[in-house]
Each structure stands twice: as C-alpha cells, then as structure tokens.
Design a protein around this motif. Sequence first.
Motif, PDB file in Angstrom:
ATOM      1  N   UNK A  60       0.818  -1.216   0.000  1.00  7.15           N
ATOM      2  CA  UNK A  60       0.000   0.000   0.000  1.00  7.15           C
ATOM      3  C   UNK A  60       0.846   1.257   0.000  1.00  7.15           C
ATOM      4  N   UNK A  61       1.938   1.239   0.766  1.00  8.01           N
ATOM      5  CA  UNK A  61       2.822   2.404   0.810  1.00  8.01           C
ATOM      6  C   UNK A  61       3.450   2.669  -0.551  1.00  8.01           C
ATOM      7  N   UNK A  62       3.845   1.615  -1.247  1.00  2.98           N
ATOM      8  CA  UNK A  62       4.453   1.784  -2.575  1.00  2.98           C
ATOM      9  C   UNK A  62       3.457   2.436  -3.530  1.00  2.98           C
ATOM     10  N   UNK A  63       2.213   1.971  -3.511  1.00  5.94           N
ATOM     11  CA  UNK A  63       1.193   2.568  -4.382  1.00  5.94           C
ATOM     12  C   UNK A  63       0.932   4.029  -4.026  1.00  5.94           C
ATOM     13  N   UNK A  64       0.860   4.326  -2.741  1.00  4.23           N
ATOM     14  CA  UNK A  64       0.639   5.709  -2.306  1.00  4.23           C
ATOM     15  C   UNK A  64       1.839   6.574  -2.658  1.00  4.23           C
ATOM     16  N   UNK A  65       3.037   6.036  -2.507  1.00  6.65           N
ATOM     17  CA  UNK A  65       4.251   6.791  -2.831  1.00  6.65           C
ATOM     18  C   UNK A  65       4.326   7.114  -4.325  1.00  6.65           C
ATOM     19  N   UNK A  66       3.940   6.169  -5.153  1.00  6.49           N
ATOM     20  CA  UNK A  66       3.927   6.419  -6.597  1.00  6.49           C
ATOM     21  C   UNK A  66       2.934   7.521  -6.929  1.00  6.49           C
TER      22      UNK A  66
END
Length: 167
Positions: A60-66
């Motif tokens: 989830x963090x990776x998607x939000x960071x992108x």
Amino acid sequence: MVDILAPLSKGLLELVGVLSIGLIITVAFLDKDNRGEIPNTKITNLVKKFFLLWLFTLSGFILIQIAYLLDQPLTKSLDLTVIRSYLTQTSIGKSYLIQLVLLLILITIPLRKILTSYAALILAVVAIISPIFQSHGSASGSHGLAIGSLVFHVIALSFWVGGVFGL
C-alpha cells in the motif's frame, strides 16, 4: 487525499516493521525451546500474520508513494508498468523491492526451529534498514556517517520498542 496518506502509510509501515521484529525477537530469544524446536505455535503464527501485515502495508505504501511522487490519483498508480518502473529504475524503489523480496522470504520460512528464527530476525532487520540507505542526500557532507548512525538508531529502536511489544 494522497498528501495525507503518504506520511500516514510511512508511519504505519515503520510501526508494523518494528512490531514484527519485536515478535521475532520474542520467538528467537525469549520463548522456551525444546531441543532447538519452538513449541509455541501461537506466537509463530502471530509472527507470520505480522509479516503478512508488513507486506500488505509495504504494498500500500508503494502505491501511495507512486501516486504522491507523480502527483496523480491513487487509482492511476495501479498501472503495473509504472509500479515495475518505480521498483526497478529508482534507487528508493529498489530498496523497497529488496524489502518486498525479503518479506516474501520471511513469510515462506517455517518457524519451527530456533536457528530458523535467528535467520528470520537477521532478514527482518535487513528488510527494515534497506530503505535507510536512500534517506540522506549523497551530496551533503558526512553522508556515510549520517547513514551509519541512522542504521544503528533504527536497529536499536526496533529491538527496544519491538522487544517491549513482544514481551
């Protein structure tokens, strides 16, 4: 919305990682062993659940960071090409890819023996410190000192706070 989710997801990611390390410390050093075997399956199942939670939080963090970096809605960051590019072509993305792979390994390791829990602890510590190496600008002075100090601080914090949670 993404501006609010970015720091919240980062904090949640770090919290789940620290708590997971605390639980694996409990299994490795504080749980009773029976000739090298771990008899307490309740705590090993809890460790596996926390590793899964860490994996989902990281995803989830990776998607939000992108979405945050590209200044786009969260739904547009679900493109597999963008995710692959972020994880393989940016230095911070590579560090999160390392963390992702290590978490997948941790989830598949059977925690039945004490020696296996030691190896899982080492892998979990490497997973939590992998993004730290991209945290300070290399152009600033004393880059190596800053990174080294931060690594020791994160390991100590993980052992201290995670250990209290494990107790």
